[in-house]
Motif scaffolding. Structure first.
Motif, PDB file in Angstrom:
ATOM      1  N   GLU A 183      37.676  48.924  43.997  1.00 16.59           N
ATOM      2  CA  GLU A 183      38.156  47.762  43.252  1.00 16.59           C
ATOM      3  C   GLU A 183      39.258  47.037  44.026  1.00 16.59           C
ATOM      4  N   ALA A 229      37.672  45.082  46.766  1.00 21.85           N
ATOM      5  CA  ALA A 229      36.942  43.924  46.243  1.00 21.85           C
ATOM      6  C   ALA A 229      37.912  42.816  45.835  1.00 21.85           C
ATOM      7  N   LEU A 230      39.016  43.192  45.203  1.00 24.63           N
ATOM      8  CA  LEU A 230      40.028  42.198  44.810  1.00 24.63           C
ATOM      9  C   LEU A 230      40.622  41.520  46.037  1.00 24.63           C
ATOM     10  N   TYR A 274      41.133  39.573  32.479  1.00 29.17           N
ATOM     11  CA  TYR A 274      40.322  39.564  33.688  1.00 29.17           C
ATOM     12  C   TYR A 274      41.173  39.405  34.944  1.00 29.17           C
ATOM     13  N   PRO A 275      41.160  40.388  35.825  1.00 31.51           N
ATOM     14  CA  PRO A 275      41.897  40.239  37.090  1.00 31.51           C
ATOM     15  C   PRO A 275      41.419  39.027  37.899  1.00 31.51           C
ATOM     16  N   SER A 276      40.123  38.707  37.805  1.00 34.16           N
ATOM     17  CA  SER A 276      39.622  37.554  38.563  1.00 34.16           C
ATOM     18  C   SER A 276      40.323  36.272  38.119  1.00 34.16           C
ATOM     19  N   LEU A 334      44.228  46.543  37.229  1.00 35.50           N
ATOM     20  CA  LEU A 334      43.675  45.534  38.140  1.00 35.50           C
ATOM     21  C   LEU A 334      44.357  44.178  37.965  1.00 35.50           C
ATOM     22  N   ALA A 390      31.143  43.142  46.511  1.00 42.49           N
ATOM     23  CA  ALA A 390      32.495  43.011  45.928  1.00 42.49           C
ATOM     24  C   ALA A 390      32.419  42.331  44.566  1.00 42.49           C
ATOM     25  N   VAL A 438      31.276  44.926  42.073  1.00 33.29           N
ATOM     26  CA  VAL A 438      32.358  45.860  41.726  1.00 33.29           C
ATOM     27  C   VAL A 438      33.304  45.224  40.695  1.00 33.29           C
ATOM     28  N   GLU A 493      35.219  44.489  35.024  1.00 28.68           N
ATOM     29  CA  GLU A 493      35.529  43.626  33.883  1.00 28.68           C
ATOM     30  C   GLU A 493      34.539  43.853  32.738  1.00 28.68           C
TER      31      GLU A 493
END
Lengths: 434, 434
Positions: A84, A87-88, A138-140, A171, B407, B410, B415
């Motif tokens: 993770e 990916a972040l 959501y971290p995104s 995250l 990514a 993941v 989420e």
């Protein structure tokens, strides 16, 4: 049942207009309660914030526990598994690279009259980013809001993120650190928006607030607008896919479900000139639906808001899509670039079958904060520009003033604004005296 | 009395903070009445519009008289004296030239992974421009709103301009014609905003509404926001002048009065390191004030909202100006460019003593619709960009998806958005199968 329309139906126009006018969201009426919360935070600062956090988030804080300490941030980040974290980091790097290209240029030029004109972009000094707690944390979204702010040059970046019962998504904390956020506050709801807009004893006020939130957050953002800048008030997510038989029905089905699974009020629409292909997508979608963890949510979205529209050809599909002005538009056709040329209103376009919308949610690079509810007719997604503002510049020489000043004076007089005219006249007289 | 502050006063910080927090405008509470008007126009269309125009503008219309006919436009334009017509044409040409430079460029590039990314700008399809009737019916505002829309490529441009008792300002009509407006409607107030946002039998709805207006118009714009885009809700006008002894006190006084004469709630602030110069400006201002046609308005503005601040030096003046974030900022100092480099927040900057702010109101080229009430901290004046929106574009190749898709998967899984992950996974599996 989702709606099945064909442009050859006699009542198509009425049905399509009804689809366009559909109200998918019934926001609860919280405006009065929100006004009271904002007034309370303005009047009592941290004390109000702490009481409201007990009430809404079942969490006892003290002024020095409002903010995550560096040690707490470190500890949360350490909990994130390597896959993770990597990916972040990849997502952050790609989002940063895309948004750096959005940095606009200052301009300055001197015209034939000798007037020097131009403009200059400067960042907002301080921005606040709201991050919902719980399921929609959501971290995104942290990356998508914080990175453009940092790229724009915002000096101070605060995050407000409620931690109901003290729980936090590690995250989210890591995403904040990757984005260069200065502080993370354990506060949420209308009280967090009020604290960011007006400040408290411990929280310095910001100039712009962005980020998603529930009805309370949205109402609070509307109320503090003017005192600070805000981003759009986002509605439920939506996707429109234009596809032809060259696309894989299962992939299209999954792309539609990846909107539907967000929220029962999300909307997925397929527009295709191929009725058989449409049937294949619906079959694939219903098969996939039964296997999803979020099948209840996605199922409700598909049943209540889904639609399939069969058109005469792709040109007609583009025309209908432009009337919808979708947040996300996938073009899964043999020649997606040609079709994209016919699109006038859309938040984001995903070209070709190798570009599932989910790529744009995470790692594509463009922002995933996009205009919903047909507002792509008149607005854009979040970008570096939203954290900058433009100052126009003008400098006259005596010659330039002699050339264009008299016209300004004539117009000022015609608008009965005498002092405007005199401010030009006084200077022209000096020039005339030599 | 205007406020006289010096940064060396012991209570300066408190007094300056109070000045920043001054509420200069008490907008009447019209929100409920406005909501009823909007609902009425939505429900009854032209019939409501016609009734409301009798009530508010004392004017009886029929559906085909709602809009100015080509012959009526011709007749009004013919009334404009040559000097005014020429001045308007000069202003229009200069505003057009400036705003053409603001047209942004589309971008597209392919990154190391093979992903093609970029964005594209497209105009809003239709825009509506509100032009107040009566005293505040300014032809210059027509140019400043309509020309950027046309430059952006807006296809359809409608003006709503009330004509109380049937009276109209011929210069407004000529300005509309010079700007390439499609239609001019004899309607005003909240009912005009409702008609532009929702349409009636005779008026096609628009996607974006801009332009100044009274409290009714402002409340209506707030209410239709979301259905359509709107520009800012402008507050009373304001100017801050930073000047040193190199400037002519009389010119500075006139520049300050040209804000003050707009409105009793307008604000003019002088910031200077030279106490004697400050005195000279105040003396000149009070002398000029007695001669002005609008001396009551300008006098009330100066008395209630005017301020003079003496600073240690120009650097300190810049710091204070940035805290104000003024709509208009004049730099009348020996080296205005050096000072401009220290300005971080301002709507428009006018450099040097040959650039009275009034030039910017009419013929400079930059827009005169600018952020008020300290909102230059987070927003910009009107520009070509406000009539455009940006669509982001992304296209993956199979290789690009292979590189960055995992990514995305993941993060989707983290989420709990399973369908998002599957939409990537299904494609990756096809690639893995060969």
């Amino acid at each position: 049942m989702p709606q099945y329309l064909s442009t050859s139906d006699r009542d198509f126009e009425a049905a399509f207009t009804a689809l366009l006018g559909m109200k998918r969201e019934d926001a609860p009426e919280v405006d009065e309660a929100v006004a009271a919360i904002i007034a309370d935070v303005r009047a009592r600062g941290d004390a109000a914030l702490i009481e409201l956090t007990v009430r809404f988030d079942r969490l006892e804080l003290t002024p020095d526990r409002l903010c995550f300490s560096p040690g707490e941030i470190e500890a949360e980040c350490a909990k994130v598994p390597l896959a993770e974290a990597e990916a972040l980091a990849l997502a952050a790097a790609r989002i940063r690279a895309y948004h750096q290209r959005q940095l606009p240029r200052d301009e300055s030029w001197t015209d034939d009259q000798g007037a020097t004109l131009g403009w200059r972009w400067t960042p907002v000094s301080a921005a606040g980013l709201y991050v919902p707690g719980g399921l929609a944390s959501y971290p995104s979204s942290v990356l998508m809001n914080a990175i453009p702010a940092r790229v724009a040059g915002v000096e101070r970046l605060e995050i407000a993120c409620p931690t109901p019962g003290g729980e936090v998504n590690p995250l989210v904390i890591l995403a904040a650190r990757l984005s260069g956020v200065d502080r993370i506050w354990r506060i949420g709801g209308a009280q967090a928006i009020a604290a960011l807009a007006y400040g408290t004893e411990t929280i310095a006020p910001v100039d712009k607030i962005t980020g998603p939130g529930n009805a309370w957050v949205a109402a609070a953002k509307r109320r503090v607008f003017g005192r600070v800048g805000i981003d759009m008030i986002a509605g439920p997510s939506e996707i429109l896919v234009i596809a032809d038989a060259s696309a894989d029905p299962d992939w299209i089905a999954l792309d539609m479900l990846s909107q539907a699974e967000h929220d029962a009020s999300a909307q997925a629409i397929l527009v295709t000139p191929d009725a058989d292909f449409a049937k294949a997508v619906v079959a694939a979608l219903e098969a996939r639906l039964t296997t999803l963890e979020r099948r209840e949510i996605a199922g409700a979205s598909w049943r209540d808001n889904g639609a399939v529209i069969v058109t005469r050809d792709l040109d007609e599909a583009a025309v209908l899509s432009n009337r919808v002005a979708p947040e996300h538009l996938e073009l899964c056709t043999e020649d997606p670039e040609a079709l994209a040329g016919k699109i006038t209103h859309a938040g984001a376009i995903f070209l070709g079958q190798w570009t599932p919308e989910a790529i744009g949610d995470y790692v594509g690079g463009p922002n995933h904060v996009l205009p919903t509810a047909r507002s792509a007719r008149f607005s854009s997604g979040l970008s570096t520009l939203e954290f900058l503002k433009r100052t126009t510049l003008a400098k006259m020489t005596p010659e330039a003033l002699r050339a264009i000043g008299p016209a300004a004076e004539v117009l000022a007089v015609s608008e009965s604004l005498q002092a405007h005219g005199l401010s030009v006249r006084a200077r022209l007289e000096r020039l005339n005296r030599g």
